[in-house]
Design a protein around this motif. Structure first.
Motif, short mmCIF file in Angstrom:
data_model
loop_
_atom_site.label_atom_id
_atom_site.label_comp_id
_atom_site.label_asym_id
_atom_site.label_seq_id
_atom_site.Cartn_x
_atom_site.Cartn_y
_atom_site.Cartn_z
N THR A 20 0.84 -1.21 0.00
CA THR A 20 0.00 0.00 0.00
C THR A 20 0.87 1.25 0.00
N CYS A 40 -1.67 4.16 3.54
CA CYS A 40 -3.02 3.96 3.00
C CYS A 40 -3.47 2.51 3.07
N ASN A 42 -6.28 1.52 3.77
CA ASN A 42 -7.63 1.37 3.23
C ASN A 42 -7.57 0.70 1.85
#
Length: 152
Positions: A20, A40, A42
């Motif tokens: 990520t 990140c 997510n």
């Protein structure tokens, strides 16, 4: 932290996770008066950093321990992460979730192949139910936040 342990963990989980990005913001750096970095997670598989810990915990089990499957209690991200990581290595995942867990989280667990066992919405009920499943199935218990393999 032991650098060698971190490297071993990364090598173990690398095939099971996304790399990520880390982003920055000049405006936020100016406001904060320092460099701010955003990892990140997510964008991680299943949408959260919990995938890293779940994968490491399952991959750290012996072949014999994996035969009984894994069990955890979680109302969301760790539940989904354990379900997905277990699916990827062919291990049964028993997920104890409080009855009031968000339906979106339950749907994620089901999509990733986890077997949901609902319980009352108390810490005691979660632990009791997970212990019961562990005894009945011989599944290995994965603690969602207090286990070295999950943390590292």
């Amino acid at each position: 932290m032991n650098k060698e342990l971190l490297i071993q963990t990364h090598q173990r989980i690398k095939p099971f996770i996304h790399k990520t990005p880390v982003l920055t913001s000049q405006l936020l750096d100016e406001i904060a008066g320092c460099n701010v970095f955003f990892k990140c997670e997510n964008f991680q598989k299943m949408g959260a950093f919990k995938m890293r810990g779940a994968a490491n915990a399952i991959l750290s089990l012996s072949d014999e321990e994996r035969k009984g499957g894994v069990v955890t209690h979680s109302s969301g991200n760790f539940a989904q992460a354990v379900s997905l990581a277990a699916k990827k290595v062919g291990v049964k995942a028993y997920i104890v979730m409080p009855e009031n867990a968000p339906q979106a989280k339950k749907n994620g667990v089901k999509t990733y192949g986890g077997k949901i066992i609902e319980c009352e919405s108390t810490a005691e009920a979660r632990e009791f139910t997970a212990n019961k499943i562990q005894k009945e199935t011989k599944a290995s218990f994965l603690h969602p936040s207090n286990q070295d393999e999950v943390i590292y």
